[in-house]
Design a protein around this motif. Structure first.
Motif, PDB file in Angstrom:
ATOM      1  N   SER A  42       0.784  -1.371  -0.005  1.00  0.00           N
ATOM      2  CA  SER A  42       0.014  -0.116   0.048  1.00  0.00           C
ATOM      3  C   SER A  42       0.820   1.241   0.147  1.00  0.00           C
ATOM      4  CB  SER A  42      -0.904  -0.017   1.161  1.00  0.00           C
ATOM      5  OG  SER A  42      -0.091  -0.112   2.495  1.00  0.00           O
ATOM      6  N   ASP A  44       2.775   4.045  -1.314  1.00  0.00           N
ATOM      7  CA  ASP A  44       3.002   4.504  -2.790  1.00  0.00           C
ATOM      8  C   ASP A  44       4.641   4.971  -2.999  1.00  0.00           C
ATOM      9  OD1 ASP A  44       3.083   6.978  -1.682  1.00  0.00           O
ATOM     10  OD2 ASP A  44       1.224   7.452  -2.168  1.00  0.00           O
ATOM     11  N   TYR A 134      -2.827  -8.027   3.758  1.00  0.00           N
ATOM     12  CA  TYR A 134      -2.770  -7.248   2.618  1.00  0.00           C
ATOM     13  C   TYR A 134      -2.087  -7.747   1.355  1.00  0.00           C
ATOM     14  CZ  TYR A 134      -4.036  -2.699   1.096  1.00  0.00           C
ATOM     15  OH  TYR A 134      -4.464  -1.400   0.325  1.00  0.00           O
ATOM     16  N   SER A 160     -10.052  -3.244  -2.818  1.00  0.00           N
ATOM     17  CA  SER A 160      -9.450  -2.454  -1.854  1.00  0.00           C
ATOM     18  C   SER A 160      -7.862  -1.806  -2.192  1.00  0.00           C
ATOM     19  CB  SER A 160      -9.274  -3.202  -0.419  1.00  0.00           C
ATOM     20  OG  SER A 160     -10.814  -3.135  -0.072  1.00  0.00           O
ATOM     21  N   ARG A 162      -5.403   0.144  -5.052  1.00  0.00           N
ATOM     22  CA  ARG A 162      -5.357   0.892  -6.433  1.00  0.00           C
ATOM     23  C   ARG A 162      -4.068   0.426  -7.006  1.00  0.00           C
ATOM     24  NH1 ARG A 162      -6.325   5.164  -2.877  1.00  0.00           N
ATOM     25  NH2 ARG A 162      -4.601   6.261  -3.320  1.00  0.00           N
TER      26      ARG A 162
ATOM     27  N   LYS B  61      -2.485   4.814  11.958  1.00  0.00           N
ATOM     28  CA  LYS B  61      -1.210   4.190  11.366  1.00  0.00           C
ATOM     29  C   LYS B  61      -0.564   4.894  10.172  1.00  0.00           C
ATOM     30  CE  LYS B  61      -3.694   0.437   9.798  1.00  0.00           C
ATOM     31  NZ  LYS B  61      -4.102  -0.975   9.340  1.00  0.00           N
ATOM     32  N   TYR B  62       0.692   5.137  10.063  1.00  0.00           N
ATOM     33  CA  TYR B  62       1.474   5.440   9.112  1.00  0.00           C
ATOM     34  C   TYR B  62       1.000   7.088   8.895  1.00  0.00           C
ATOM     35  CZ  TYR B  62       0.343   0.642   7.952  1.00  0.00           C
ATOM     36  OH  TYR B  62       0.260  -0.844   8.121  1.00  0.00           O
ATOM     37  N   GLY B  63       0.512   7.610   9.940  1.00  0.00           N
ATOM     38  CA  GLY B  63       0.242   9.018  10.174  1.00  0.00           C
ATOM     39  C   GLY B  63      -0.865   9.449   9.220  1.00  0.00           C
ATOM     40  N   HIS B  87      -5.839   1.718   5.291  1.00  0.00           N
ATOM     41  CA  HIS B  87      -4.252   1.583   4.901  1.00  0.00           C
ATOM     42  C   HIS B  87      -4.023   2.941   4.316  1.00  0.00           C
ATOM     43  CE1 HIS B  87      -3.649  -2.749   5.259  1.00  0.00           C
ATOM     44  NE2 HIS B  87      -4.793  -3.076   5.026  1.00  0.00           N
ATOM     45  N   TYR B  88      -2.684   2.915   4.162  1.00  0.00           N
ATOM     46  CA  TYR B  88      -1.720   3.893   3.640  1.00  0.00           C
ATOM     47  C   TYR B  88      -1.859   3.975   2.212  1.00  0.00           C
ATOM     48  CZ  TYR B  88       2.620   6.779   2.927  1.00  0.00           C
ATOM     49  OH  TYR B  88       3.502   7.619   2.503  1.00  0.00           O
ATOM     50  N   GLY B  89      -1.471   5.277   1.661  1.00  0.00           N
ATOM     51  CA  GLY B  89      -1.062   5.130  -0.046  1.00  0.00           C
ATOM     52  C   GLY B  89      -2.177   4.618  -0.896  1.00  0.00           C
ATOM     53  N   ARG B  90      -1.856   3.165  -1.389  1.00  0.00           N
ATOM     54  CA  ARG B  90      -2.674   2.475  -2.307  1.00  0.00           C
ATOM     55  C   ARG B  90      -3.952   2.015  -1.877  1.00  0.00           C
ATOM     56  NH1 ARG B  90      -1.028   2.821  -7.348  1.00  0.00           N
ATOM     57  NH2 ARG B  90       0.811   3.673  -7.719  1.00  0.00           N
ATOM     58  N   GLY B  91      -4.156   1.901  -0.586  1.00  0.00           N
ATOM     59  CA  GLY B  91      -5.332   1.280   0.025  1.00  0.00           C
ATOM     60  C   GLY B  91      -6.025   2.483   0.812  1.00  0.00           C
ATOM     61  N   ASP B  92      -5.766   3.717   0.800  1.00  0.00           N
ATOM     62  CA  ASP B  92      -6.302   5.013   1.525  1.00  0.00           C
ATOM     63  C   ASP B  92      -7.658   5.388   0.966  1.00  0.00           C
ATOM     64  OD1 ASP B  92      -5.953   6.443  -0.531  1.00  0.00           O
ATOM     65  OD2 ASP B  92      -4.468   7.893   0.475  1.00  0.00           O
ATOM     66  N   HIS B  93      -8.170   4.557   0.119  1.00  0.00           N
ATOM     67  CA  HIS B  93      -9.825   4.904  -0.386  1.00  0.00           C
ATOM     68  C   HIS B  93     -10.826   4.047   0.612  1.00  0.00           C
ATOM     69  CE1 HIS B  93      -8.129   1.424  -2.616  1.00  0.00           C
ATOM     70  NE2 HIS B  93      -9.369   1.089  -3.179  1.00  0.00           N
ATOM     71  N   ILE B  94      -9.968   3.200   1.331  1.00  0.00           N
ATOM     72  CA  ILE B  94     -10.901   2.315   2.449  1.00  0.00           C
ATOM     73  C   ILE B  94     -10.903   2.925   3.686  1.00  0.00           C
ATOM     74  CG2 ILE B  94     -11.599   0.090   3.119  1.00  0.00           C
ATOM     75  CD1 ILE B  94     -11.465   0.424  -0.068  1.00  0.00           C
ATOM     76  N   ILE B 128     -14.448   4.572  -0.546  1.00  0.00           N
ATOM     77  CA  ILE B 128     -15.584   3.768  -1.549  1.00  0.00           C
ATOM     78  C   ILE B 128     -16.190   2.840  -0.730  1.00  0.00           C
ATOM     79  CG2 ILE B 128     -14.241   4.411  -3.761  1.00  0.00           C
ATOM     80  CD1 ILE B 128     -13.732   1.366  -3.529  1.00  0.00           C
ATOM     81  N   GLN B 131     -14.498  -0.645   6.158  1.00  0.00           N
ATOM     82  CA  GLN B 131     -14.168  -2.099   6.566  1.00  0.00           C
ATOM     83  C   GLN B 131     -13.678  -2.082   8.004  1.00  0.00           C
ATOM     84  OE1 GLN B 131     -11.762  -4.428   3.871  1.00  0.00           O
ATOM     85  NE2 GLN B 131     -10.436  -5.077   5.673  1.00  0.00           N
TER      86      GLN B 131
END
Lengths: 181, 181
Positions: A42, A44, A134, A160, A162, B61-63, B87-94, B128, B131
């Motif tokens: 996750s 980036d 993950y 979940s 991107r 988590k991860y700021g 989640h951070y970054g590529r999972g931060d849309h959840i 989107i 969880q």
């Protein structure tokens, strides 16, 4: 035909050891490289070194602590894993780990050596199972590797992740008990 | 029989608002009380206030940051939720959230009001889906409440919670999309 030629290639044996402060630079090189691909973690591409340090060797979620381990080829760090507890308090008997392998050393058994070590280490620390929260579903090499090591998919989190190429893809949650380690 | 007596009791309407610094004491009282039971959260009875503050209103988590919201009855805080990214970054849309209700105010629609607000707020922030990573399977009231609000169980983590009464019990991972919020 000599006996040596008849032998199948043997997967190289890798030694896994706790990371020391001096190992960070090599870990960070791998971490930074891995997240550029945008297909497995996750974190980036822009993840700063300090964030990486925090998630790999820092205090962890709720201060439960992350411990890093490394595999070296001579002096070069070629793989690393970070072991932590998946939850605090009443969930701290479940381990969690992340693994990264240098791009020049993939397919040579490094990830498997890291994983075997992490399972044994988690058991040694009193955990009853290992859970990966993950696993990107399109990372079939990882999914199949973990399955071959006794992990099963215990959950699917839809859309979940991107993915840099594929857009929104599912995340797998994978798990195995540690009784037989 | 008057019309008033024929009416079914109407669930009280609760107003949810962002927490302010002065709300922390009331939040902490609920948090500390809830974790004493050892049947819903991973935080155990000894969880210090500073840890609670960190997981409820801290950097996350991860700021990625936790934002707390509260429901009050007059000046008294009777419920709270903490909203963060799963989640951070590529999972931060959840999105991810935790909810706690004062023991004197349970069964009065506070949790539902908090949850509805959190779903709308998560959507407003661009997420989107929502969880929950850690629903204790024996907490059937919570499981059923979330299901009635559109959540489904997307994963079961076996024996991942040390329940104060029941010992090792499963954890459910629950999820819902936010399109219709």
């Amino acid at each position: 035909m000599s006996a040596a030629l008849k032998q199948k290639p043997v997967a190289r044996q890798w030694t896994v050891a706790p990371a020391t402060e001096g190992d960070w630079e090599g870990i960070w090189q791998i971490f930074h490289d891995v997240v550029q691909d945008g297909d497995t973690y996750s974190y980036d591409e822009s993840t700063p070194e300090e964030t990486a340090r925090q998630v790999w060797v820092g205090a962890g979620k709720y201060g439960t602590g992350c411990q890093a381990f490394v595999v070296k080829d001579g002096e070069k760090i070629v793989g690393t894993y970070s072991l932590k507890r998946n939850h605090y308090g009443r969930g701290d008997h479940i381990a969690n780990a992340g693994y990264m392998v240098h791009k020049d050393y993939r397919g040579q058994g490094v990830a498997r050596s890291l994983c075997v070590h992490s399972l044994a280490e988690a058991k040694r620390q009193g955990c009853i199972s290992m859970q990966f929260n993950y696993v990107v579903s399109t990372n079939t090499a990882a999914v199949e590797a973990w399955q071959s090591m006794g992990f099963t998919i215990i959950g699917v989190s839809p859309k979940s992740y991107r993915h840099k190429q594929h857009g929104l893809v599912d995340i797998y949650i994978m798990h195995r008990f540690l009784e037989d380690m």
